[in-house]
Design a protein around this motif. Structure first.
Motif, mmCIF file in Angstrom:
data_model
loop_
_atom_site.group_PDB
_atom_site.id
_atom_site.type_symbol
_atom_site.label_atom_id
_atom_site.label_comp_id
_atom_site.label_asym_id
_atom_site.label_seq_id
_atom_site.Cartn_x
_atom_site.Cartn_y
_atom_site.Cartn_z
ATOM 1 N N LEU A 1 3.798 -17.040 -1.588
ATOM 2 C CA LEU A 1 2.651 -16.224 -1.954
ATOM 3 C C LEU A 1 2.295 -15.248 -0.675
ATOM 4 C CD1 LEU A 1 0.851 -18.711 -4.140
ATOM 5 C CD2 LEU A 1 2.000 -16.664 -4.947
ATOM 6 N N PHE A 2 2.304 -15.978 0.327
ATOM 7 C CA PHE A 2 2.027 -15.238 1.745
ATOM 8 C C PHE A 2 2.997 -14.045 2.074
ATOM 9 C CE2 PHE A 2 2.038 -15.069 6.363
ATOM 10 C CZ PHE A 2 0.834 -14.642 6.570
ATOM 11 N N ARG A 3 4.121 -14.454 1.782
ATOM 12 C CA ARG A 3 5.287 -13.458 2.237
ATOM 13 C C ARG A 3 5.000 -12.176 0.870
ATOM 14 N NH1 ARG A 3 10.026 -11.737 0.353
ATOM 15 N NH2 ARG A 3 11.706 -11.137 1.571
ATOM 16 N N MET A 4 4.704 -12.266 -0.164
ATOM 17 C CA MET A 4 4.487 -11.571 -1.050
ATOM 18 C C MET A 4 3.231 -10.590 -0.716
ATOM 19 S SD MET A 4 4.926 -13.440 -4.698
ATOM 20 C CE MET A 4 4.385 -12.186 -5.705
ATOM 21 N N THR A 5 2.318 -11.527 -0.249
ATOM 22 C CA THR A 5 1.136 -10.530 0.539
ATOM 23 C C THR A 5 1.271 -9.745 1.528
ATOM 24 O OG1 THR A 5 -0.157 -12.428 -0.459
ATOM 25 C CG2 THR A 5 -1.200 -10.857 0.894
ATOM 26 N N ARG A 6 1.962 -10.191 2.440
ATOM 27 C CA ARG A 6 2.455 -9.489 3.569
ATOM 28 C C ARG A 6 3.454 -8.013 3.243
ATOM 29 N NH1 ARG A 6 1.776 -11.846 8.972
ATOM 30 N NH2 ARG A 6 -0.267 -12.408 8.947
ATOM 31 N N ARG A 7 4.303 -8.399 2.369
ATOM 32 C CA ARG A 7 5.191 -7.128 2.154
ATOM 33 C C ARG A 7 4.131 -6.342 1.032
ATOM 34 N NH1 ARG A 7 9.661 -7.017 4.889
ATOM 35 N NH2 ARG A 7 11.005 -8.878 4.462
ATOM 36 N N GLU A 8 3.450 -6.627 0.252
ATOM 37 C CA GLU A 8 2.856 -5.590 -0.427
ATOM 38 C C GLU A 8 1.730 -4.863 0.488
ATOM 39 O OE1 GLU A 8 1.903 -8.381 -4.356
ATOM 40 O OE2 GLU A 8 -0.035 -7.730 -2.982
ATOM 41 N N GLN A 9 1.409 -5.247 1.680
ATOM 42 C CA GLN A 9 0.733 -4.526 2.656
ATOM 43 C C GLN A 9 1.413 -3.924 3.837
ATOM 44 O OE1 GLN A 9 -2.051 -7.506 4.054
ATOM 45 N NE2 GLN A 9 -2.796 -7.954 2.014
ATOM 46 N N GLY A 10 2.937 -3.911 3.372
ATOM 47 C CA GLY A 10 3.686 -3.336 4.359
ATOM 48 C C GLY A 10 3.703 -3.818 5.743
ATOM 49 N N ARG A 11 3.556 -5.218 5.920
ATOM 50 C CA ARG A 11 3.360 -5.786 7.279
ATOM 51 C C ARG A 11 4.380 -6.689 7.735
ATOM 52 N NH1 ARG A 11 -2.326 -8.688 6.963
ATOM 53 N NH2 ARG A 11 -1.840 -8.947 9.329
ATOM 54 N N GLN A 12 4.668 -6.926 8.591
ATOM 55 C CA GLN A 12 5.823 -8.083 9.182
ATOM 56 C C GLN A 12 5.103 -9.430 8.671
ATOM 57 O OE1 GLN A 12 6.444 -8.162 13.170
ATOM 58 N NE2 GLN A 12 7.172 -10.318 13.357
ATOM 59 N N VAL A 13 6.232 -9.921 7.908
ATOM 60 C CA VAL A 13 6.016 -11.393 7.243
ATOM 61 C C VAL A 13 5.353 -12.326 8.011
ATOM 62 C CG1 VAL A 13 6.839 -13.557 5.666
ATOM 63 C CG2 VAL A 13 7.647 -10.729 5.499
#
Length: 485
Positions: free
Chosen positions: A443-455
């Motif tokens: 879920l953390f990885r999905m959140t970072r990806r959605e925000q276009g950020r490094q995981v």
């Protein structure tokens, strides 16, 4: 937010209505008193006698009061951090740590919901043997039906009404008060004396007290909700008074239920009672009607609390998603304002844990202990954040020396107490909790990806590797049998 009792949102005064000290105190009490109190006699008798129980309640009472004060002070010093307990972990120790706190707090709500179904089926198992102690296939099937029935009800927009809240509050308090009064009437001084020092199986006093700590955490869940009510107070100083009065009242109730039980039966017999053990103790005191009386009150109480906490578990994920700390799909709402995806994920996690109880030695104790363990990391991080604020003096500009000293004592004691709880939980249970934390990182990885950020940042990647390694060790331990559930 309270898991042990009815959710705090259900008890709060509507709108901006200001309430009296008495009403504020009742809110604090209502947020903590719930289904767990019905299990106290056997949980304590399995670990300790009268002396150990008294010491345990003093330790738990003092420690939890320090935590209550921590949350109260954080609410005042950091009013902008209103997204839940996990917000303190995020502010103090970074986004990934905050994510763990949010995930752990959410999981504790979901696992705690499982204790309700186990307790209901165990209670009914007195008259329907096929339900066992809430750990048979039929019990799991009934619990599953209950889980998804409530999912459908809440999905359609059915919310907890004030009338239900009142019924639930009365239903859970009357059996407890009647239990204490009847147990005092049937009190046997000789049995009490024989239970005074504990038993040979209980170990030394330290081990006895340590063995009771998780159940005290479970029954006190909700102490962090006391500060939520501050905006409803007529006078600001009533918040602190209500916290102390409400907490002292709840502590008195919990301790009374525990101690009077030692005057009814030998502790070895109390320890063997099926849950809810309060019913078994009262049956021994007054006959079979006592067991029925407690059972009816418990089922009404548990169903009402479960409805509230089905909503609350989903709310934890929903709020985190709205704050961009969880994937945005969890922030989706229906036309009836129900966070449907968060509700579905919460119910699914509860379903998984309910199935796991079938493989545990004691279904109720497993669910109760895991609920307590999953709250420890969020609580510990909140206490450490309060300590960090005090050490750095952030928000303490111009504070009086007495305020500085008092807040330092509270933060240190709360941190030490919560660290002791992690130790008291035992190596095995703490390891098992990491089996949840590692995959939850998806879920953390999905959140970072959605925000276009490094995981991960380098420090976060190191933390993830450590958490995953611990989870792997826990799985191996369960498979090899040196960790038991």
């Amino acid at each position: 937010m309270a898991h042990e009792g009815t959710a705090t949102t259900g008890s709060a005064a509507p709108g901006t209505t200001k309430v009296s000290l008495l009403t504020l105190t009742a809110m604090v009490v209502g947020s903590m008193v719930g289904a767990g109190v019905f299990s106290l006699p056997s949980r304590f008798a399995a670990e300790t006698g009268v002396v150990g129980a008294l010491v345990a309640w003093v330790v738990a009472g003092a420690g939890m009061l320090m935590l209550a004060y921590v949350f109260q002070r954080l609410a005042i010093r950091k009013p902008e951090l209103d997204a839940g307990v996990y917000a303190y972990a995020k502010a103090g120790f970074g986004e990934y740590t905050g994510f763990f706190a949010a995930a752990g707090y959410w999981a504790s709500a979901c696992v705690g919901n499982v204790t309700y179904w186990v307790l209901i089926t165990s209670t009914l198992g007195q008259w329907v043997p096929a339900l066992g102690e809430g750990d048979t296939l039929l019990a799991i099937a009934c619990g599953t039906v209950g889980l998804w029935l409530f999912f459908l009800l809440v999905r359609r927009g059915v919310k907890e009404a004030t009338a239900i809240n009142r019924i639930v509050t009365v239903a859970k308090l009357i059996p407890i008060i009647v239990f204490v009064l009847l147990a005092l009437f049937a009190f046997d001084p000789q049995a009490f004396a024989e239970n005074w020092g504990g038993a040979d199986y209980a170990g030394n006093l330290f081990e006895q007290v340590r063995g009771t700590m998780l159940v005290t955490v479970f029954v006190f869940l909700g102490v962090e909700g006391a500060s939520v009510y501050s905006r409803h107070a007529k006078r600001r100083e009533d918040v602190g008074r209500a916290t102390i009065l409400g907490f002292a009242s709840v502590l008195a109730v919990f301790a009374s239920v525990t101690i009077v039980s030692y005057g009814i039966l030998p502790m070895s017999e109390i320890a063997e009672l099926r849950q809810p053990s309060m019913a078994g103790v009262l049956e021994a005191a007054v006959g079979e009607w006592g067991s029925v009386f407690v059972a009816v009150g418990l089922i009404i109480s548990v169903l009402g609390a479960y409805l509230a906490w089905t909503l609350m578990a989903a709310e934890v994920l929903f709020v985190a998603a709205k704050d961009r700390d969880m994937p945005r799909f969890l922030a989706r709402q229906t036309a009836q304002d129900v966070p449907v995806n968060a509700l579905l994920l919460s119910t699914s996690l509860s379903q998984v844990v309910l199935i796991l109880t079938y493989f545990s030695e004691d279904a109720f104790d497993f669910a109760l202990d895991m609920t307590a363990v999953m709250t420890l990391i969020p609580f510990l991080l909140a206490a450490l954040y309060a300590l960090k604020l005090r050490v750095t003096r952030e928000t303490y500009g111009g504070a009086m020396p007495s305020t500085l000293a008092g807040d330092m004592v509270i933060a240190v004691l709360a941190a030490l107490y919560t660290a002791f709880l992690v130790f008291a939980a035992g190596f095995g249970l703490v390891l098992v909790s990491f089996i949840f934390y590692a995959p939850a990182t998806i879920l953390f990885r999905m959140t970072r990806r959605e925000q276009g950020r490094q995981v991960f940042t380098p420090a976060e990647l190191l933390m993830f590797v450590v958490v995953t390694a611990i989870a792997v060790v826990a799985v191996i331990g369960l498979a090899a049998g040196w960790i038991g559930i």
